[in-house]
Motif scaffolding. Structure first.
Motif, short mmCIF file in Angstrom:
data_model
loop_
_atom_site.label_atom_id
_atom_site.label_comp_id
_atom_site.label_asym_id
_atom_site.label_seq_id
_atom_site.Cartn_x
_atom_site.Cartn_y
_atom_site.Cartn_z
N ASN A 4 36.83 21.29 31.02
CA ASN A 4 37.68 22.22 30.46
C ASN A 4 38.70 22.98 31.29
N ALA A 5 38.20 23.31 32.68
CA ALA A 5 38.94 24.01 33.37
C ALA A 5 40.07 23.27 33.97
N ILE A 6 39.50 21.87 34.36
CA ILE A 6 40.67 20.89 34.77
C ILE A 6 41.69 20.84 33.88
N ARG A 7 41.42 20.39 32.55
CA ARG A 7 42.32 20.53 31.41
C ARG A 7 43.35 21.95 31.40
N MET A 8 42.86 22.95 31.60
CA MET A 8 43.73 24.14 31.64
C MET A 8 44.60 24.14 32.89
N ARG A 9 44.00 23.65 33.80
CA ARG A 9 45.09 23.59 34.86
C ARG A 9 46.31 22.68 34.69
N TRP B 63 44.27 30.95 25.48
CA TRP B 63 43.15 30.77 26.61
C TRP B 63 42.64 32.01 27.24
N LEU B 64 43.40 32.94 27.56
CA LEU B 64 42.38 34.21 28.17
C LEU B 64 41.73 34.57 27.33
N LEU C 110 37.81 32.19 37.82
CA LEU C 110 38.44 31.14 37.14
C LEU C 110 39.73 31.55 36.70
N ARG C 111 39.95 32.70 35.89
CA ARG C 111 41.16 33.16 35.43
C ARG C 111 42.08 33.41 36.69
N GLN C 112 41.52 34.04 37.67
CA GLN C 112 42.38 34.27 38.96
C GLN C 112 42.95 33.15 39.53
N ALA D 77 43.28 43.49 45.07
CA ALA D 77 41.89 43.73 45.54
C ALA D 77 40.84 43.21 44.82
N ASN D 78 39.93 42.78 45.34
CA ASN D 78 38.72 42.40 44.53
C ASN D 78 38.23 43.32 43.53
N GLU D 79 38.19 42.61 42.27
CA GLU D 79 37.62 43.76 41.17
C GLU D 79 36.26 43.24 40.62
N PRO D 80 35.53 44.12 40.17
CA PRO D 80 34.34 43.48 39.63
C PRO D 80 34.44 42.71 38.35
N GLU D 81 33.65 41.81 38.01
CA GLU D 81 33.72 40.99 36.84
C GLU D 81 33.37 41.72 35.63
#
Length: 383
Positions: free
Chosen positions: A295-300, A327-328, A339-341, A379-383
């Motif tokens: 699914n991730a590959i298809r979205m790319r 999608w988001l 993955l979203r990033q 900057a890195n954000e928490p999930e």
């Protein structure tokens, strides 16, 4: 439970048909066949109502095409007036079958849905040791017309409603060939029995739930797993005892034969919950839930295609935003922040310099085409 009667007047009522038009046209009003019908809505609905009432209504031809998402599937698109009839029929039949459905079937039902099934599966992975993952091979092409009609007749007594159901089922176009033999079959049985429902019909989604309803009741009444979830042809059973699940798997195989369905053996397996299970495009583990790799590959790929269409002027910024937000919304249901990033973070569509014309297409106001620009480091954000 008594069989339902006197449904026909509800199906062909003016109010029901007009609501069916609205439902069938939702999100598709700009399509040529839909726009033509809506241009003279009242006249077309009157004609459709007359044909239904005098029995002259017949389904039109399907437009078929193939998608590869990820495996090849034949999609069938019915004419818009037929889709109106499908919505009018299912809106009435749903009230008849909903009390007969179990709370363990989640596809195409109000108040259920994919995300609710996934949340229950995620909780079950934390509570139980084993999961039996099941899949039916070529489900829609394998649905037997005679069995399906019999299941509907058990709940519906109204003759004219059953006649319309029969015309829609019999009017199904040819599907993928499925060569399966079951106990008692002769060499010619598969040629004597008609089967297959078109993927893409409103009625097909509803009939698919009706067809597997006996399986849902069998699992819950006879097998009684700790948790059972069914979404069209995918279903899972959770339990702490692996041997119990093995016995359940064998009994499910035998029950599927009564519906003339065959399990997909490669996808009919028992897993440890701590190792994870793939369900409805998600990889579910006790501590996290991520989109399956395919699914991730298809979205790319879709993002690359969408960007190319935007640069070519084939789609506007509003459509890009709508697709991306859809999608988001789906991806954010699980643990997919990184993955979203990775998919959308490095690039942003710069539409600030571009206005929209009356059609909603993004128009160029500068000398350059709409472009993609690197997004600033975050900057890195928490999930």
């Amino acid at each position: 439970m008594k069989r339902a009667n006197n449904l026909w007047e509800k199906i062909v009522s003016w109010e029901n048909l007009m609501e069916a038009v609205r439902a069938a046209a939702r999100g598709k009003r700009t399509r040529p066949d839909v726009a033509r019908f809506l241009h003279e809505t009242e006249a077309n609905v009157c004609q459709l109502q007359r044909e239904l009432q005098d029995g002259s209504y017949r389904s039109g031809g399907y437009r078929t095409f193939w998608i590869h998402d990820p495996k090849p599937r034949q999609i069938s698109a019915a004419p818009f007036r037929d889709r109106v009839v499908h919505h009018a029929l299912t809106s009435v039949l749903e009230s008849v079958f909903e009390p007969r459905f179990t709370d363990h079937s989640f596809a195409s039902r109000k108040g259920f849905g994919q995300h609710k099934a996934l949340q229950l599966a995620r909780n079950a992975c934390q509570r139980y040791r084993y999961v039996l993952k099941c899949d039916i091979r070529k489900y829609f092409p394998s649905i037997d017309h005679s069995i399906l009609k019999g299941l509907i007749e058990r709940a519906v007594k109204c003759r004219r409603t059953l006649e319309l159901v029969g015309r829609i089922i019999d009017g199904s176009n040819e599907q993928e060939e499925v060569v399966d033999y079951f106990p008692g079959d002769t060499l010619f049985t598969r040629f004597e029995r008609t089967r297959g429902l078109p993927i893409g019909n409103q009625t097909s989604q509803f009939f698919a739930n009706v067809y597997l309803n006996p399986l849902d009741h069998f699992v819950m009444r006879e097998l009684r797993p700790a948790l059972y979830l069914q979404y069209v042809d995918d279903f899972v059973l959770f339990c702490d005892d692996k041997q119990e699940l093995q016995l359940m798997a064998q009994r499910i195989r035998e029950f599927l034969q009564s519906l003339r369905l065959s399990p997909h053996e490669r996808k009919f397996q028992i897993y440890r919950c701590r190792a994870g299970v793939t369900l409805l495009g998600w990889r579910i583990l006790p501590t996290q839930m991520r989109l399956a790799r395919a699914n991730a590959i298809r979205m790319r790929r879709r993002v690359r295609t969408m960007v190319a269409l935007y640069h070519a002027g084939a789609i506007g910024f509003d459509e890009v935003r709508a697709r991306t937000n859809a999608w988001l919304g789906h991806a954010s249901f699980g643990d997919t922040w990184q993955l979203r990033q990775n998919v959308l973070g490095p690039l942003i569509l710069n539409a600030a310099e571009h206005g929209r014309n009356a059609r909603g297409r993004v128009e160029q106001q500068s000398t350059e085409r709409p472009r993609l620009e690197p997004q600033q480091e975050r900057a890195n954000e928490p999930e």
